[in-house]
Design an enzyme around this catalytic site. Structure first.
Site, PDB file in Angstrom:
ATOM      1  N   PRO A   2       0.824  -1.201   0.000  1.00 25.06           N
ATOM      2  CG  PRO A   2      -0.178  -1.211   2.069  1.00 25.06           C
ATOM      3  CD  PRO A   2       0.943  -1.772   1.318  1.00 25.06           C
ATOM      4  CD  GLU A   3       2.803   2.976  -4.411  1.00 26.34           C
ATOM      5  OE1 GLU A   3       3.007   4.155  -4.754  1.00 26.34           O
ATOM      6  OE2 GLU A   3       2.925   2.019  -5.194  1.00 26.34           O
ATOM      7  NE  ARG A 111       6.130 -10.453   0.734  1.00 31.38           N
ATOM      8  CZ  ARG A 111       6.731  -9.756  -0.228  1.00 31.38           C
ATOM      9  NH1 ARG A 111       6.002  -9.050  -1.072  1.00 31.38           N
ATOM     10  NH2 ARG A 111       8.024  -9.755  -0.346  1.00 31.38           N
TER      11      ARG A 111
END
Length: 273
Positions: A2-3, A111
């Site tokens: 996510p940015e 992750r």
DNA sequence: AAACCTCCCTGGGGGC
DNA sequence: TGCCCCCAGGGAGGTT
């Protein structure tokens, strides 16, 4: 993952979900560690408290109670979802915050590059994760003059430069590629060679692409979900990212791929100079 | 000081 | 079907 647009979308969603201001009754943590171990004190600190505000700084989410702030970073694959407290856990759920109203806020992260930390109220900016961050790209301080000054004598490529969180925050691999396309600048160009007029175009492009992506609820390539579990829709609006060998939407020539400091870049060699 | 490289993880996709 | 390799939206820490 996510940015800025994805984190902002999650931020707005959590703000709405937490507006009920129900008290936390318990917190359950998985045994796995994220980038850092989750603080054991989370349950004690949050119990009996309600979240009174949800903010964003860079790609960090800040969830405030009256006496502490939860700092959350989604890494590459993190997400928050609100669920009924009796709903079964999923693989890779790492933190479950249970509220008195029968709902639970759950942090999920396959992750485990994400972060979940606790700061004293008003002290989150002192955290090592936040203290060196650069300007917010949607703020009035983010100007061509600032970037021109910062880029002086830098021998890095412009793409790496605009992704440097110490300079400007929130721009990651997707939106760097997209903004450079819209500004007509190749990602390999040296940051120090970008003139004032080009910086003005690039700043406008960064702000436009981030703003448009927020309007579309972010980009979902694989993991990203908002706080309601919904996908983003900005992937349909991408001009270059992930489009190697596909036709440029502006001029029709094939989009090129290159690797820059270990990360994929995409550009149009006709539209970008 | 600045600019690369490596590593932290899981999982999906392609080649064989 | 399986295995192996590569890739993925981030970012700190180490090396040169």
């Amino acid at each position: 993952m996510p940015e800025l647009p994805e984190v902002e979308t999650v931020c707005r969603g959590l703000r709405e979900q937490l507006s009920a201001k129900s008290e936390v009754v318990s917190v359950a943590l998985s045994r796995k560690k994220l980038r850092e171990p989750m603080p054991k004190s989370l349950a004690a600190k949050l119990s009996g408290q309600a979240f009174i505000a949800v903010r964003r700084r860079a790609k960090y989410l800040l969830l405030d109670t009256e006496n502490a702030t939860v700092i959350s970073h989604l890494g590459m694959s993190g997400s928050w979802r609100m669920a009924a407290t009796d709903e079964a856990a999923q693989k890779h759920d790492h933190c479950r915050i249970n509220f008195a109203d029968g709902r639970s806020l759950i942090y999920h992260d396959p992750r485990r590059f994400g972060l979940l930390l606790l700061a004293e109220l008003g002290a989150e900016q002192k955290s090592k994760w936040l203290k060196s961050l650069g300007l917010e790209p949607l703020s009035v301080d983010f100007t061509a003059a600032y970037m021109l000054q910062k880029a002086k004598r830098k021998s890095v490529a412009i793409k790496n430069f605009i992704m440097d969180q110490k300079i400007v925050v929130g721009v990651g691999n997707i939106y760097a590629a997209e903004a450079l396309f819209h500004a007509g600048i190749r990602p390999q160009k040296l940051a120090s060679r970008v003139d004032l007029a080009s910086w003005q175009r690039l700043i406008a492009a960064i702000q436009n692409v981030l703003g448009d992506a927020i309007k579309h609820g972010g980009t979902t390539l694989r993991d990203y979900r908002n706080a309601r579990g919904e996908l983003g829709e900005f992937q349909a609006e991408l001009f270059v990212y992930g489009r190697e060998n596909e036709n440029c939407k502006t001029c029709g020539s094939p989009i090129k791929w290159l690797k820059q400091t270990g990360r994929s870049s995409y550009f149009c060699k006709v539209c970008q100079k």
